[in-house]
Design a protein around this motif. Sequence first.
Motif, mmCIF file in Angstrom:
data_model
loop_
_atom_site.group_PDB
_atom_site.id
_atom_site.type_symbol
_atom_site.label_atom_id
_atom_site.label_comp_id
_atom_site.label_asym_id
_atom_site.label_seq_id
_atom_site.Cartn_x
_atom_site.Cartn_y
_atom_site.Cartn_z
ATOM 1 N N GLU A 1 13.060 0.987 1.371
ATOM 2 C CA GLU A 1 14.421 0.856 0.855
ATOM 3 C C GLU A 1 15.081 -0.426 1.350
ATOM 4 O O GLU A 1 15.764 -1.118 0.592
ATOM 5 C CB GLU A 1 15.254 2.081 1.238
ATOM 6 N N VAL A 2 14.891 -0.769 2.619
ATOM 7 C CA VAL A 2 15.443 -2.010 3.160
ATOM 8 C C VAL A 2 14.825 -3.205 2.446
ATOM 9 O O VAL A 2 15.519 -4.135 2.043
ATOM 10 C CB VAL A 2 15.213 -2.094 4.691
ATOM 11 N N LYS A 3 13.495 -3.165 2.263
ATOM 12 C CA LYS A 3 12.806 -4.257 1.576
ATOM 13 C C LYS A 3 13.338 -4.423 0.156
ATOM 14 O O LYS A 3 13.630 -5.527 -0.296
ATOM 15 C CB LYS A 3 11.302 -4.006 1.534
ATOM 16 N N ASN A 4 13.491 -3.314 -0.565
ATOM 17 C CA ASN A 4 13.996 -3.381 -1.934
ATOM 18 C C ASN A 4 15.426 -3.888 -1.985
ATOM 19 O O ASN A 4 15.793 -4.645 -2.871
ATOM 20 C CB ASN A 4 13.874 -2.017 -2.614
ATOM 21 N N LEU B 1 16.853 -5.937 0.204
ATOM 22 C CA LEU B 1 16.798 -7.379 0.462
ATOM 23 C C LEU B 1 16.279 -8.135 -0.749
ATOM 24 O O LEU B 1 16.756 -9.216 -1.079
ATOM 25 C CB LEU B 1 15.928 -7.663 1.682
ATOM 26 N N SER B 2 15.296 -7.554 -1.422
ATOM 27 C CA SER B 2 14.739 -8.182 -2.621
ATOM 28 C C SER B 2 15.796 -8.273 -3.711
ATOM 29 O O SER B 2 15.937 -9.301 -4.370
ATOM 30 C CB SER B 2 13.544 -7.367 -3.112
ATOM 31 N N ASN B 3 16.564 -7.208 -3.900
ATOM 32 C CA ASN B 3 17.621 -7.210 -4.907
ATOM 33 C C ASN B 3 18.717 -8.203 -4.567
ATOM 34 O O ASN B 3 19.266 -8.860 -5.441
ATOM 35 C CB ASN B 3 18.207 -5.807 -5.076
ATOM 36 N N GLU B 4 19.051 -8.322 -3.288
ATOM 37 C CA GLU B 4 20.063 -9.292 -2.885
ATOM 38 C C GLU B 4 19.586 -10.711 -3.143
ATOM 39 O O GLU B 4 20.363 -11.575 -3.507
ATOM 40 C CB GLU B 4 20.406 -9.118 -1.406
ATOM 41 N N GLY B 5 18.304 -10.959 -2.989
ATOM 42 C CA GLY B 5 17.736 -12.279 -3.257
ATOM 43 C C GLY B 5 17.878 -12.669 -4.711
ATOM 44 O O GLY B 5 18.056 -13.836 -5.039
ATOM 45 N N LYS B 6 17.830 -11.677 -5.608
ATOM 46 C CA LYS B 6 17.966 -11.952 -7.038
ATOM 47 C C LYS B 6 19.392 -12.383 -7.379
ATOM 48 O O LYS B 6 19.615 -13.065 -8.354
ATOM 49 C CB LYS B 6 17.594 -10.708 -7.853
ATOM 50 N N ILE C 1 0.840 -1.205 0.000
ATOM 51 C CA ILE C 1 0.000 0.000 0.000
ATOM 52 C C ILE C 1 0.873 1.252 0.000
ATOM 53 O O ILE C 1 0.621 2.206 -0.742
ATOM 54 C CB ILE C 1 -0.970 -0.012 1.207
ATOM 55 N N ILE C 2 1.919 1.237 0.819
ATOM 56 C CA ILE C 2 2.824 2.385 0.879
ATOM 57 C C ILE C 2 3.522 2.592 -0.462
ATOM 58 O O ILE C 2 3.643 3.716 -0.962
ATOM 59 C CB ILE C 2 3.846 2.209 2.021
ATOM 60 N N GLU C 3 3.980 1.502 -1.083
ATOM 61 C CA GLU C 3 4.616 1.598 -2.403
ATOM 62 C C GLU C 3 3.650 2.190 -3.419
ATOM 63 O O GLU C 3 4.010 3.102 -4.178
ATOM 64 C CB GLU C 3 5.067 0.218 -2.880
ATOM 65 N N ASN C 4 2.430 1.671 -3.454
ATOM 66 C CA ASN C 4 1.437 2.169 -4.411
ATOM 67 C C ASN C 4 1.106 3.633 -4.151
ATOM 68 O O ASN C 4 0.994 4.433 -5.093
ATOM 69 C CB ASN C 4 0.164 1.325 -4.358
ATOM 70 N N ALA C 5 0.928 3.988 -2.892
ATOM 71 C CA ALA C 5 0.608 5.373 -2.546
ATOM 72 C C ALA C 5 1.740 6.312 -2.960
ATOM 73 O O ALA C 5 1.497 7.401 -3.475
ATOM 74 C CB ALA C 5 0.326 5.490 -1.050
#
Length: 159
Positions: free
Chosen positions: A131-134, A136-141, A111-115
């Motif tokens: 930013e932390v989530k992104n 971590l997501s990038n590191e997972g890739k 919701i925060i991202e969309n907003a």
Amino acid sequence: MNMEKIFEWVVACFSSLVLFLFGAPDKLILFLLLLSIVDFVLGLRKAYKGKSDKTENGGVSSKAAAEGLEKKGIMFMVLIVANVCDQMFNAGGMIRTATMWFYITTEAISIIENATLLGLKVPKFLVDILEVKNKLSNEGKLEDEGKGEEEDADREETH
């Protein structure tokens, strides 16, 4: 048996099934349901404004909407499994509650991202969480290192 009694019987059976599958209709599940609806509506609004990352042109797509609803449905199926595990292991709601908090957090972040993409100003601490989530997501890739440079380049072009 008249229609009113049949209707009451059907409602009672359906209610019992939902109660067994999802557990008590407490504030957490209602909150998760609310967040899911808000997230879906904001996703539609984002697509309507041409800012969707689910389509090439950023616009509305019935396929993307159906995939979003499918993910929400799967989320609630996982919640059913968590609730049944709670019942099986007599965990007192711990598994169900932890699962709901995970999905509540996920929905809130979405919701925060969309907003943010719709132009709403968001408090800095929430942006930091994104930013932390992104990160971590990038590191997972990056865990797919053994696939070769061509596949990595293809992946980078599509994201």
